[in-house]
Design an enzyme around this catalytic site. Sequence first.
Site, short mmCIF file in Angstrom:
data_model
loop_
_atom_site.label_atom_id
_atom_site.label_comp_id
_atom_site.label_asym_id
_atom_site.label_seq_id
_atom_site.Cartn_x
_atom_site.Cartn_y
_atom_site.Cartn_z
N CYS A 142 -10.99 -2.03 14.33
CA CYS A 142 -11.32 -3.45 14.51
C CYS A 142 -11.48 -3.84 15.97
O CYS A 142 -12.19 -4.81 16.28
CB CYS A 142 -10.23 -4.32 13.90
SG CYS A 142 -9.88 -3.90 12.21
N CYS A 157 -8.65 -2.23 3.66
CA CYS A 157 -8.62 -3.43 4.51
C CYS A 157 -9.96 -3.71 5.16
O CYS A 157 -10.18 -4.81 5.64
CB CYS A 157 -7.56 -3.36 5.60
SG CYS A 157 -6.60 -1.90 5.61
N LYS A 184 -16.01 -9.77 7.26
CA LYS A 184 -14.95 -10.62 6.71
C LYS A 184 -15.53 -11.93 6.17
O LYS A 184 -14.97 -12.56 5.30
CB LYS A 184 -13.89 -10.92 7.77
CG LYS A 184 -12.99 -9.74 8.08
CD LYS A 184 -11.92 -9.52 7.03
CE LYS A 184 -11.13 -8.25 7.31
NZ LYS A 184 -10.34 -7.81 6.16
N SER A 236 -7.44 1.73 -2.62
CA SER A 236 -6.20 1.00 -2.87
C SER A 236 -6.57 -0.37 -3.46
O SER A 236 -7.55 -0.98 -3.05
CB SER A 236 -5.46 0.82 -1.55
OG SER A 236 -4.54 -0.23 -1.67
N GLU A 295 -16.48 -10.98 2.85
CA GLU A 295 -15.28 -10.82 2.02
C GLU A 295 -14.75 -12.17 1.56
O GLU A 295 -14.38 -12.34 0.39
CB GLU A 295 -14.19 -10.07 2.81
CG GLU A 295 -12.96 -9.76 1.97
CD GLU A 295 -11.80 -9.26 2.82
OE1 GLU A 295 -11.68 -8.04 3.00
OE2 GLU A 295 -11.00 -10.10 3.28
N GLU A 311 0.83 -1.21 0.00
CA GLU A 311 0.00 0.00 0.00
C GLU A 311 0.87 1.26 0.00
O GLU A 311 0.57 2.23 -0.70
CB GLU A 311 -0.93 -0.02 1.22
CG GLU A 311 -2.20 0.78 1.00
CD GLU A 311 -3.30 0.38 1.99
OE1 GLU A 311 -4.33 -0.14 1.55
OE2 GLU A 311 -3.12 0.60 3.20
N GLU A 359 2.15 1.65 -3.35
CA GLU A 359 1.09 2.12 -4.24
C GLU A 359 0.87 3.62 -4.06
O GLU A 359 0.71 4.36 -5.04
CB GLU A 359 -0.21 1.36 -3.95
CG GLU A 359 -1.31 1.63 -4.96
CD GLU A 359 -2.64 0.98 -4.58
OE1 GLU A 359 -2.70 0.23 -3.59
OE2 GLU A 359 -3.64 1.26 -5.28
N GLU A 401 -13.75 -12.84 -6.56
CA GLU A 401 -12.42 -12.44 -7.04
C GLU A 401 -11.31 -12.87 -6.08
O GLU A 401 -10.15 -12.88 -6.45
CB GLU A 401 -12.37 -10.94 -7.36
CG GLU A 401 -12.73 -9.96 -6.28
CD GLU A 401 -14.23 -9.70 -6.13
OE1 GLU A 401 -15.05 -10.52 -6.59
OE2 GLU A 401 -14.57 -8.67 -5.53
#
Lengths: 574, 163
Positions: A503, A299, A358, A319, A361, A279, A282, A366
């Site tokens: 979190c 994230c 999550k 990102s 996710e 990151e 990036e 993908e």
Amino acid sequence: MINIQVNGNQIQAKEGETILSALKRAGIKVPTLCHYEGLPPTGACRMCVVEIEGFRTLVPSCSQPVAEGMKIQTHSQRAIQSRKMIVELLLANHPDDCLYCARNGNCELQNLSEELGVRQRRYAGGKKNIYHVDLSSPSIVRDPAKCILCGKCVRVCEEVQGVSSIDFVGRGSKTHVGTAFNKGLNVSSCINCGQCIMVCPTGALTEQTHIKQVKEALEDKSKVVVIQHAPSISVSLAEEFGVKPGVDVNATMVTALRMLGFKYVFDTSFTADLTIMEEASELVHRIKNGGALPMMTSCSPGWIKYVEEFYPDFIPHLSTCKSPQAMLGALIKSYWAEKMNIDPKNIFSVTVMPCTAKKFEAGRPELSQNDLPDIDAVLTTRELAQFIKMHGLDLGSLEPDSADNPFGTRSTAGKLFGASGGVMEAAIRTAHNLITGEDMKEIKLKDLRGFKGIKEATVKIGELEVNVAVVSGLGNARKVVEDIRAGRKNYHFVEVMTCPGGCIAGGGQPLNSDPEAIKARMKVLYDMDRDEHLRQSHDNPAIKKLYEEYLGEPLGHRSHELLHTSYGKRDVLI
Amino acid sequence: MNESVEKILQNHPGAGRDSLIPILQEVQEHLGYLSQDAVVAIGKHLNLPTSKIFGVATFYNQFRFQAKGKYHIMVCRGTACHVKGSLKVLEAIQRKLKIVAGQTTRDGMFSIEVVACIGACGLAPVISVNGEFHANMTPDKVEKIIEACRRKDQENDAANAQP
């Protein structure tokens, strides 16, 4: 300061505050069901009623402001009787299946019923409505039959997260909490953050549990079952075992995971470090080559879905880095499988996350390789605690152990991912090194720490002045996105965490945790960062080795294949 | 998107959440019901989540979310009709059509709406089918009315089929 009299004793209250908040400070507990700290009172449940001299009726203490000379009785027979009757009426329309309920033992309604001495069903004949359990969401299960209509889930969804996927539907005795057109939660605008579960006083909202799948995999001899644990698990898990908040149990948790049968235990904080490498690179790349700025972190899966639904024009700002969970998932079934000579088909990859999103996710198409999902099951902190209890393990008496290589070493920067501001702080440390070739002199970034919903700072990296913002809670994220869109703010890099505080306050964390507990969790993470030596992601020897051995360089060909992803607009009922 | 809905929204430029109910009424007036597309469009116009609009609309009996059937049955549940047994009448219709109030049968033939009072208390319990009033209803009578509607429809179809 004004003086009020409570149960015969003088106490001091602040001008303009509610009776409830004055009582709380004085250590007097009045039960509540609909009260939500930090949001304006609704006075819906009437559990907090008190008797005030000169008032004809009982008064809800959550919404009544204090006044000079008020004489309050918090636990008069009349008040107690009234509370008991409310509970009895709620129970008249509530299933009797407590023993089979996910909230058995930590249900607020159950506790109140017990405290108030409800011993029989006085009102029968309720329960006219037939509801169906909504199992459609990969993260959240809704059982409207157990709902007591306190409205906290509706409020957190609307007022804190700005998502509003649920609201009160219908009228009178037919009122229930539902989505638009009573559709499944999976096709609503729900972003799976699970904050509704955190505020639900009963079992009406719970997580979609994966314990069964994990148990089956552990029993299957052909499977190699591996597990990874997120940065914020080790600082909150102990609370489920009655330990005071703010204790890190990383070492004994690893032992417990091994005793549960997981063959390999990895630390997601390792891929948090890897995320930072990618990151930060990036970000530098985007700044140097005129890419979409501000870059926004990726994230937090709730935030990603939120952008896909509400702000698809902001997708280029996200990102492309996968989340730490997804990165480790991808590495386990490629690099590690190759290294260990295991067929990826025989690996069952489990994660422990502080998060219900999550679970969603993990199901993203993908995030798979050759039609094989990178992550097979996601447990929340609560589920892990239950799993440990199920096996009769006592965290306190276990020998310490450490996670397995090659994904077991982490810097404290990776660990900071657990708190709002941590990703940003870790990324700046590494970006500074990438740009200037030197480490920052003071790597502690005080402005980015703490619980404020929107934190801003300007950091000098060499010649470059980098404007950053740290946001937690999607209601705040919306403000920041609108500011950016209108050109009022000019950031280079924005960290967004879906849950307020990050979190450590995620939707998978222990229930009934008060703000002090969440503060304590944050403090442990920062204490670790203060006390340990390996504090920067780019210094992590395991990360260096991974790049040398396999990935090449950040943003390189293999990184792109394994560690980066793409997002797309989502059509849902918003 | 339905043009009439677009037009209605254009007639409320810069409207806020306080215009929600009038807009819902106008849209229902035009479409006969509140379609999902219409609710989404209203939400965009007023900057309100669809869940909120659905919540408000379900609070009132007047709004429906399915197109009306060919035969729209209004069942009066006002005080006089209630005393004379309109609940039994409503239940009989729901049982017969296998739908509940607010819904439309799958073949699009029948829909049921509950109204508070049609203003024909002397005829209680009363229902209206496409505006035609039927007095002193009983569960048996409403079943016959429904069957009569079906028969009439089949006869019409047969008549139309012959050139």
